[in-house]
Design a protein around this motif. Sequence first.
Motif, PDB file in Angstrom:
ATOM      1  N   SER A   1      -1.095   9.650   0.615  1.00 30.76           N
ATOM      2  CA  SER A   1      -2.106   8.573   0.474  1.00 30.76           C
ATOM      3  C   SER A   1      -2.235   8.418  -1.179  1.00 30.76           C
ATOM      4  CB  SER A   1      -3.424   9.196   0.653  1.00 30.76           C
ATOM      5  OG  SER A   1      -3.909  10.627   0.033  1.00 30.76           O
ATOM      6  N   CYS A   2      -1.505   9.146  -1.890  1.00 27.57           N
ATOM      7  CA  CYS A   2      -1.497   9.226  -3.311  1.00 27.57           C
ATOM      8  C   CYS A   2      -0.656   8.118  -3.921  1.00 27.57           C
ATOM      9  CB  CYS A   2      -1.602  10.363  -3.819  1.00 27.57           C
ATOM     10  SG  CYS A   2      -2.007  10.189  -5.838  1.00 27.57           S
ATOM     11  N   LYS A   3      -0.616   6.855  -4.344  1.00 28.37           N
ATOM     12  CA  LYS A   3       0.216   5.927  -4.519  1.00 28.37           C
ATOM     13  C   LYS A   3       1.096   6.327  -5.599  1.00 28.37           C
ATOM     14  CE  LYS A   3      -1.155   1.888  -2.039  1.00 28.37           C
ATOM     15  NZ  LYS A   3      -2.666   1.115  -1.901  1.00 28.37           N
ATOM     16  N   THR A   4       0.632   6.844  -6.657  1.00 27.69           N
ATOM     17  CA  THR A   4       1.331   7.085  -8.032  1.00 27.69           C
ATOM     18  C   THR A   4       2.114   8.363  -7.715  1.00 27.69           C
ATOM     19  OG1 THR A   4       1.216   7.573 -10.155  1.00 27.69           O
ATOM     20  CG2 THR A   4      -0.898   8.270  -9.054  1.00 27.69           C
ATOM     21  N   ASN A   5       1.819   9.172  -6.850  1.00 25.75           N
ATOM     22  CA  ASN A   5       2.521  10.364  -6.239  1.00 25.75           C
ATOM     23  C   ASN A   5       3.843  10.023  -5.480  1.00 25.75           C
ATOM     24  OD1 ASN A   5       1.063  11.793  -8.141  1.00 25.75           O
ATOM     25  ND2 ASN A   5      -0.067  13.236  -6.743  1.00 25.75           N
ATOM     26  N   VAL A   6       3.594   9.016  -4.620  1.00 20.70           N
ATOM     27  CA  VAL A   6       4.463   8.392  -3.798  1.00 20.70           C
ATOM     28  C   VAL A   6       5.442   7.975  -4.643  1.00 20.70           C
ATOM     29  CG1 VAL A   6       4.831   6.633  -2.182  1.00 20.70           C
ATOM     30  CG2 VAL A   6       3.084   7.866  -1.837  1.00 20.70           C
ATOM     31  N   SER A   7       5.104   7.022  -5.593  1.00 21.48           N
ATOM     32  CA  SER A   7       6.167   6.497  -6.416  1.00 21.48           C
ATOM     33  C   SER A   7       7.165   7.778  -7.119  1.00 21.48           C
ATOM     34  CB  SER A   7       5.755   5.570  -7.312  1.00 21.48           C
ATOM     35  OG  SER A   7       6.280   5.343  -8.800  1.00 21.48           O
ATOM     36  N   PHE A   8       6.399   8.732  -7.643  1.00 19.65           N
ATOM     37  CA  PHE A   8       7.090   9.656  -8.436  1.00 19.65           C
ATOM     38  C   PHE A   8       8.144  10.281  -7.426  1.00 19.65           C
ATOM     39  CE2 PHE A   8       7.567  14.289  -9.642  1.00 19.65           C
ATOM     40  CZ  PHE A   8       8.116  14.007 -10.902  1.00 19.65           C
ATOM     41  N   MET A   9       7.648  10.607  -6.017  1.00 20.28           N
ATOM     42  CA  MET A   9       8.447  11.306  -5.085  1.00 20.28           C
ATOM     43  C   MET A   9       9.847  10.612  -4.961  1.00 20.28           C
ATOM     44  SD  MET A   9       7.646  14.267  -4.351  1.00 20.28           S
ATOM     45  CE  MET A   9       8.442  14.650  -2.813  1.00 20.28           C
TER      46      MET A   9
END
Length: 581
Positions: free
Chosen positions: A336-344
């Motif tokens: 649900s955390c878009k910025t973390n999805v991008s980092f992952m």
Amino acid sequence: MISALSLGTLAGSDIIIGADYRVVFSSPELQPAAGKLADYISKVTGNRLSVSGDTDPEKAVILQTDGGKIPNGFNIAAKGNSVFITGSSLSQTVRGVYAFLEKFCGINCFTSEITVYSLDEIRIPSDTDYSYAPYFEYTDTDWLSPKNTEYSLFNGLNGSQYRKIPAEYGGTVSYISGFGHTLTNQFCSKDKYFESHPEYFSLNMGRRKANQLCLSNPDVLEIVTEEVFELLRKKHNPEADLQIVSLTQNDNIFFCRCAKCRAIDKKYGSHAGTMLEFVNAIARKVKEAGYDNVVLDTFAYRYTRAVPHGIAPEDNVCVRLCSIECCFSHTLDDPSCKTNVSFMKDLQGWSEICKRLYIWDYCTNYSNFTGIFPDFGTLQKNMQIFYEHNVKGVYEEGNYTMNTCDTEFGELRAYLISKLYQNPYRDLKADRDAFLAAYYGAGGEYVGEFLDIITENAPKKHLGIYQPMTSTLSLSSKQIAECDSLWEKAEEAAEAEAKINVRNSALSWRYWKMKNRASEFSDSAKYEENKAKLTDDINATGIEKWYESTAMTAFFTSVYQMLFFSLYPVINSIVNLIYRV
Ligand SMILES: [Zn+2]
Ligand SMILES: [Zn+2]
């Protein structure tokens, strides 16, 4: 009926390290570690054991290094009436000694000032056969105690940023260059070259500026290569486990947009491709020259974070992926955390192409060093994620300017992070509670309850490293009153040094209240008076900086942080536009 005493007698084959034991080193290089082990044993049992270099395996704690038997790590085993601590290398045998001290001698080094001895007898069960391999080859963090050698040895910190571990205790994994942002500052120095050769530097909007290097310029490659070899001639240590030379971009986004650089960027789909092509070329030469224990490091940071296609780092290149854009109230794998999805996505991609991937992570609020940064709920899961993505080294950047005070939970953080480096899957709650009892005495349980409240009430939205204090916690008035009461109870219960530790740590809570005009800061008539008192108390601890850079920077980074999360899709599109290849 079998009493506890007779049970102890029944376990007669357990090894008890008595006065008749010796500490034996099987090779001269292990003598200092053997001496250190004897020192600590005498503090536990009162017996000063002799230290010798013979090979008699009777009634001894024997230190040995055997790279053949143990691939990477150490083993502690009971055999007959002796204990063998065997490491794959000198540094691993030393790690084995400190693990023995913690595990079997009941010694915990919580801070550079607080080492707790919880046993007065050293008993090793007869079936002991404990093996350990490090989860990470490189570990470092900021704060205070990590600068201390004994603390680092007990808690497994081995980076060179803050500590000097003597060679006889295994040394450090050292950045023999600067730690980061080295290309224009160290290797193709702007001071030396910009005036005479502006074409060595980045082109932006038609002008060359000394912001970054033009990496496609062959002269730049030659200069940096020569400088790397010059550095190796001066600082290479063939005996070290690993040495790192950092070839890293400067801390700005003005990468070179000359036609040649852009063409290479395009070829690989990321500026990281141009950087890697440059670093790989030097890495191949370093390898050819026989520097087998040297690795060249480069960043995957901001505009080089996206994974390139069609190129991979050479085996002797380390990529340091930086999480500066991430959110720390959600775990990195939170969908649900878009910025973390991008980092992952980038973590996954880099882990697939890197033999050696390190992480530069963040664990403090840089616009409010003293303020609460409630990331305690994500530290462990994130460390597990790093490990599970083949990460070999981690630097948790904390408050690097912290001077004499624990604020904000600096000592606790450093301890927990060190323990997670040692094993990301450990019982961290038990480590936390042991630390709280050692550091805050009888006040520890109340500080623990406070930590539970701030962890449970970390922002449901997001938490960045420049987050304004007004959005770092979602607390009701009732919860604020409860937190006040917990700190009062903690101060009342704690004694002597522990009371000072409670007061110092409470500064973070008072700072949060001041920024939120809560509790004693809610009365506007007394606001200035209370603020002045808090300021005096913070200054009295020796804290010199309240934020990174200037007050103006802290303000703007906070505003940016708010906008970044609230308007993530828009801001991300703009950032991507700037980083576009
Ligand atoms: Zn260029
Ligand atoms: Zn988030």
